[in-house]
Write a protein that holds these residues in place. Sequence first.
Motif, PDB file in Angstrom:
ATOM      1  N   SER A  86      40.469  40.272  44.174  1.00 50.35           N
ATOM      2  CA  SER A  86      41.972  39.767  43.905  1.00 50.35           C
ATOM      3  C   SER A  86      42.077  38.344  44.632  1.00 50.35           C
ATOM      4  O   SER A  86      42.614  37.303  43.968  1.00 50.35           O
ATOM      5  CB  SER A  86      42.801  40.684  44.784  1.00 50.35           C
ATOM      6  N   ASP A  87      41.459  38.317  45.709  1.00 50.26           N
ATOM      7  CA  ASP A  87      41.673  36.897  46.526  1.00 50.26           C
ATOM      8  C   ASP A  87      40.918  35.487  45.780  1.00 50.26           C
ATOM      9  O   ASP A  87      41.441  34.436  45.652  1.00 50.26           O
ATOM     10  CB  ASP A  87      41.137  37.040  48.080  1.00 50.26           C
ATOM     11  N   GLY A  88      40.010  36.242  45.098  1.00 43.27           N
ATOM     12  CA  GLY A  88      39.294  34.919  44.047  1.00 43.27           C
ATOM     13  C   GLY A  88      39.845  34.550  42.813  1.00 43.27           C
ATOM     14  O   GLY A  88      39.787  33.956  42.398  1.00 43.27           O
ATOM     15  N   MET A  89      40.824  35.828  42.176  1.00 40.33           N
ATOM     16  CA  MET A  89      41.517  35.588  41.160  1.00 40.33           C
ATOM     17  C   MET A  89      42.954  34.832  41.385  1.00 40.33           C
ATOM     18  O   MET A  89      43.477  34.313  40.452  1.00 40.33           O
ATOM     19  CB  MET A  89      41.546  36.988  40.472  1.00 40.33           C
TER      20      MET A  89
ATOM     21  N   ASP B 218      49.643  44.184  40.061  1.00 39.03           N
ATOM     22  CA  ASP B 218      50.413  43.308  38.997  1.00 39.03           C
ATOM     23  C   ASP B 218      49.258  43.576  37.833  1.00 39.03           C
ATOM     24  O   ASP B 218      48.074  43.333  37.767  1.00 39.03           O
ATOM     25  CB  ASP B 218      50.284  41.822  39.343  1.00 39.03           C
ATOM     26  N   PRO B 219      49.862  43.856  36.570  1.00 42.99           N
ATOM     27  CA  PRO B 219      49.122  44.163  35.334  1.00 42.99           C
ATOM     28  C   PRO B 219      48.444  43.058  35.162  1.00 42.99           C
ATOM     29  O   PRO B 219      47.486  43.150  34.315  1.00 42.99           O
ATOM     30  CB  PRO B 219      50.156  44.529  34.600  1.00 42.99           C
TER      31      PRO B 219
ATOM     32  N   HIS C  43      49.155  53.968  41.991  1.00 40.49           N
ATOM     33  CA  HIS C  43      50.200  52.783  41.887  1.00 40.49           C
ATOM     34  C   HIS C  43      49.538  51.600  41.587  1.00 40.49           C
ATOM     35  O   HIS C  43      49.778  50.777  41.135  1.00 40.49           O
ATOM     36  CB  HIS C  43      50.999  52.610  43.270  1.00 40.49           C
ATOM     37  N   ASN C  44      48.433  51.307  42.299  1.00 38.31           N
ATOM     38  CA  ASN C  44      47.474  50.230  42.214  1.00 38.31           C
ATOM     39  C   ASN C  44      46.605  50.301  41.018  1.00 38.31           C
ATOM     40  O   ASN C  44      46.273  49.190  40.279  1.00 38.31           O
ATOM     41  CB  ASN C  44      46.535  50.159  43.402  1.00 38.31           C
ATOM     42  N   ASP C  45      45.948  51.336  40.528  1.00 34.97           N
ATOM     43  CA  ASP C  45      44.899  51.185  39.551  1.00 34.97           C
ATOM     44  C   ASP C  45      45.441  51.784  38.176  1.00 34.97           C
ATOM     45  O   ASP C  45      45.092  51.205  37.002  1.00 34.97           O
ATOM     46  CB  ASP C  45      43.702  52.238  39.972  1.00 34.97           C
TER      47      ASP C  45
ATOM     48  N   SER D 110      46.936  49.397  35.064  1.00 33.05           N
ATOM     49  CA  SER D 110      45.847  49.264  34.048  1.00 33.05           C
ATOM     50  C   SER D 110      46.532  49.979  32.752  1.00 33.05           C
ATOM     51  O   SER D 110      46.381  49.119  31.540  1.00 33.05           O
ATOM     52  CB  SER D 110      44.479  49.984  34.250  1.00 33.05           C
ATOM     53  N   SER D 111      47.148  50.726  32.634  1.00 28.27           N
ATOM     54  CA  SER D 111      47.820  51.416  31.469  1.00 28.27           C
ATOM     55  C   SER D 111      48.895  50.366  31.053  1.00 28.27           C
ATOM     56  O   SER D 111      48.892  50.278  29.710  1.00 28.27           O
ATOM     57  CB  SER D 111      48.525  52.698  31.790  1.00 28.27           C
TER      58      SER D 111
END
Length: 246
Positions: free
Chosen positions: A154-157, A163-164, A189-191, A195-196
């Motif tokens: 995440s920190d690299g992106m 966030d989808p 919540h996170n995954d 992703s859906s």
Amino acid sequence: MIKAVYFDLDDTLYDQLMPFQLALEASGLTKLARGGLTAEAIFKRIRLHSDRLWSIHAEGKLSLAELRIRRTTEAFAEIGIEITDEAADALQRNYELEQSRLLLRDGVLTLFGQLKAKGIKLGLITNGPVQHQLNKVTALGLLEVIDKSEVHISDGMGIAKPDPEVFRHVQRLSGYLPEELVYVGDAWHNDIAPSSSAGWTPVWLNARMQEPSGERISVDYLTCQSISEVYAKLILHEQSKTGCLL
């Protein structure tokens, strides 16, 4: 057809509870638990607070050091135990030490081999500081089976789960369609929900028997309690869609 399967890292490819239990003991905090409260119960509370605070950190409103202290002090406060910032920091330091000795969950390498034998690409999508997460990836030997270009942190992106857009970003990089992508993760919540939302097929590794949360309880997803179940679930899923095996 499935073209790539991406995995969450923390508590998906390795059991986060084991290093946490050891860190809790090393920090002298297990004796504070009372009323039969387990290390797992404390761990779950810290994970919930971590997920809640991560979006604030991602917006630049909370430093990583502050997040790590707050997620711990607030989790303990929920169960009526007050700990100092120094104690929370000691727990984090011991936790990081234990994370340098990580082991993959049983069945992970077998699953990777099954997927690669079918020509399916493997990748990681994980929240966290780049070097911190890469240290864990290296400790687990994952760069021996997953190309470093497919390790998305995440920190690299500049964007983070839930966030989808994280999944849309990786999908664009992959060159595949959303329906050709699978994401395996442990956190609803996170995954699973995000992703859906991005059009992927989520696989919920629900080893801790959690319940779906939030407003997206109608998400279409696959579920399993063990990583060794994932391949069979994907085969059945592909059969139901196409009438043929992976």
